[in-house]
Design an enzyme around this catalytic site. Sequence first.
Site, PDB file in Angstrom:
ATOM      1  CG  ASP A 280      23.314  17.123  37.491  1.00 21.23           C
ATOM      2  OD1 ASP A 280      24.068  17.286  36.699  1.00 21.23           O
ATOM      3  OD2 ASP A 280      23.358  16.281  38.599  1.00 21.23           O
TER       4      ASP A 280
ATOM      5  CB  CYS B   1      24.795  54.962  33.402  1.00 19.02           C
ATOM      6  SG  CYS B   1      25.222  55.486  31.634  1.00 19.02           S
TER       7      CYS B   1
END
Length: 597
Positions: free
Chosen positions: A565, A69
């Site tokens: 991190d 779509c």
Amino acid sequence: MALSSRIANRLKLALCRRYGTVQAKAQARIASIDVTSGLAPSLIDSYSRRHDYLRISLTERCNLRCFYCMPQEGIELSPTGKLLTDEEILRLAELFVKSGVTKIRLTGGEPTVRKGISDIIAQLNTLRVHGLKSIAMTSNGIALHRKLSTLVDNGLTHLNLSLDTLDPYKFVIMTRRRGHEAVLKTLDAALGNSGLRQVKLNVVVIKGLNDAEVFDFIALTKDRPVGVRFIEFMPFTGNKWDQEKMLPSSELLARISQRHPDILRITDEANDTARSWRLPGHEGTFGFISSMSDHFCSSCNRLRITADGNIKVCLFDAKEISLRDRMRAGASNAELLRIVGSAVLGKQEKHSSMQDIDVTTNRPMILIGDCRLARGVHGHRRASAPLHVLSARPHGLQQVRYASSSAPTSTPSSLTHLDEHGRPSMVDVGDKNPTRRSATASGRIYIPAAAYALVSADYPTSSGALSDEISAAQSKARRKGDALTVAQLAAIMASKKTSDLIPLCHPLPITKVDAALTPEEHVAATSDAHQYSILCEATVKCDGKTGVEMEALTAVSVGLLTVWDMLKAVAGKEMEITDIKVTRKSGGRSGDFVRKT
């Protein structure tokens, strides 16, 4: 001269040009009869097709992301101010109904996400006194079961539900969202609502993905009064249509006839897009919408209004005219009707062939109607689709892991990690001989200057001229250890855990993993955000029956996440991980690969 007379004269002139005087007189006579029967000449094209069916898109938004779509890269949603207001929708609806339209269908996006849809349907229902006979809607059904009863009470008469698979796992693959159970709940609610005159299921059939489920959908019609319509996969801008994935309705009918030779052809409704059939003893029906292989243009009676107010006379024609702009400029209903008449007269006899449609620039399906859209990441007004579902061959920089390697010149015809029922399945490599294999992957994380100073060779040993805040952050980051060494170890460990992280990857006897992280300074960078980075490269080797590309990619991904991190105390959320890709591989029957830079 009256408006209807002027339009009739224009129609007559167009007919003269196309058919000649004698035929034109006959066609003009038909047009005059149509005027007396309630259909305005503005809604009759030069091929005498009567357009008494209007589809109105209420929104560009959706709560699903079906890959057929919308384009892979997503789309930009129209600003709210560019969309039709409730009042503008109702004004156009009234204009068309008074001109002879008897059926209105509400589409999207997903129409149920439009605020006030219940009131819109209630207002449309007041147009019955002007000749409106039915109010229909096409929906994905995700949230409809909660409001269906109200919509029916307000005037909804017909419902089409979009459901391309009966497998909840495949539903997630095709829509990138959960909600399969909710759609089935809506289907049951719709079939149990006596106020709905008709309930249909729209199924887009894609070869190699859901075509094996056709018989399961037909089985639904045994005890349910539902009409299942199998729709050919259609090309729209950005949906990567592939003719090899398009299953012609004739081929599908042949499959069904072979298993059910007693199927019965039934009489279709006037101007119906589907050719319908029924199995003896079944309550429901099934049919085929063959827009690509066997078009039904000669009986087309549909016009479309997009959510941003354009009239579109053919689904596959890129030409549009804005009614919204004319309304907001103060146009009268008579002027709007003239514009509509001009658009309708320009409608072609039939749409182009599927090959020509594939290369025509048209709206993505989501912006025309009957489709689904959702907001993209980071708040951008966009949506993306899973390209790997649509095609089994690699596109651009994507790397696809085929455990059952094939020759370099061939590509699989279906996804190797789905079985014949479309369910996840690990590829059986038991019959393959082990070979020496190697793969290298790389990726990059962009970091701010303070973080680069921390990991590069010349970072300061004391706070010096740095602010107290930066100095404290660097001190906190150092307490975690050497960022690059920790990330290197994480990358090596991650490569050995790939089969634990990626569900259908095989455990492999890895013989060697090299991982390196290198600080980079981009002198020619045009943006401060991209001036400094860390490059992570990982090479994985094994003697095995399948490749190690996934192991190399996993190593790079975890290595870069570890850098994030380790440095977040200094860099905050300014970092950006990007460019993760396979750069080279060797071994296996598919041969060697080196990415061109």
